[in-house]
Design an enzyme around this catalytic site. Sequence first.
Site, PDB file in Angstrom:
ATOM      1  N   CYS A  47       0.842  -1.207   0.000  1.00  0.00           N
ATOM      2  CA  CYS A  47       0.000   0.000   0.000  1.00  0.00           C
ATOM      3  C   CYS A  47       0.871   1.247   0.000  1.00  0.00           C
ATOM      4  CB  CYS A  47      -0.902   0.028   1.233  1.00  0.00           C
ATOM      5  SG  CYS A  47      -2.056  -1.350   1.308  1.00  0.00           S
ATOM      6  N   THR A  48       1.955   1.219   0.759  1.00  0.00           N
ATOM      7  CA  THR A  48       2.836   2.393   0.845  1.00  0.00           C
ATOM      8  C   THR A  48       3.440   2.715  -0.518  1.00  0.00           C
ATOM      9  OG1 THR A  48       3.324   1.786   3.120  1.00  0.00           O
ATOM     10  CG2 THR A  48       4.848   3.341   2.071  1.00  0.00           C
TER      11      THR A  48
END
Length: 178
Positions: A47-48
């Site tokens: 996600c990052t």
Amino acid sequence: MGLKLGDKFPDFKANTTEGEIESFYEWIGEGNWAILFSHPADFTPVCTTELARAAILHGQFEQRKTKLIALSCDSVEAHEKWSPDIVAYCYRHSKTPEGAKWCPMDGDCHKGKEAEEMPFPIIADEKRELATLLGMLDPDEKDSEGIPLAARAVFIIDPSRRLKLSFLYPATTGRNFE
Ligand code: BEZ
């Protein structure tokens, strides 16, 4: 909910890292497109990197009158703690196609000033209300409390608020924004 291509995308209220959005339609604004994309949880590696790529590319979306908004199933406070990690990743991994350092955040790094904020909001959906409304829960993937994770979704919405494209795939599959 089963949104189909061409369906009117639902208007909704949301709490975000840029404050309360009273109406998603108003937030999109006249004549703009929008891309809403979701993430299962904050502080997770894939996600990052996805959010960082979207941040790096946000100027190109802006040039095309397209507003970006992310959603992750955690609180605004968690998003705010997570955002510096995303921004730090942007600085380490932003290169122009020619290989020169390129600024992901509106040219700030060229002025010797590091941007600290994400260039678009992240919706806080810790109760998974929007994830449920938009049909993004994955029955096969559960978090540590046994609650279904939100899948990774992408919705592209045109200026008349109609759905033009959607992708939905499990948390274990990463996403390329290039
Ligand atoms: C990730 O973004 O790394 C991730 C999130 C949820 C489940 C698996 C991976």
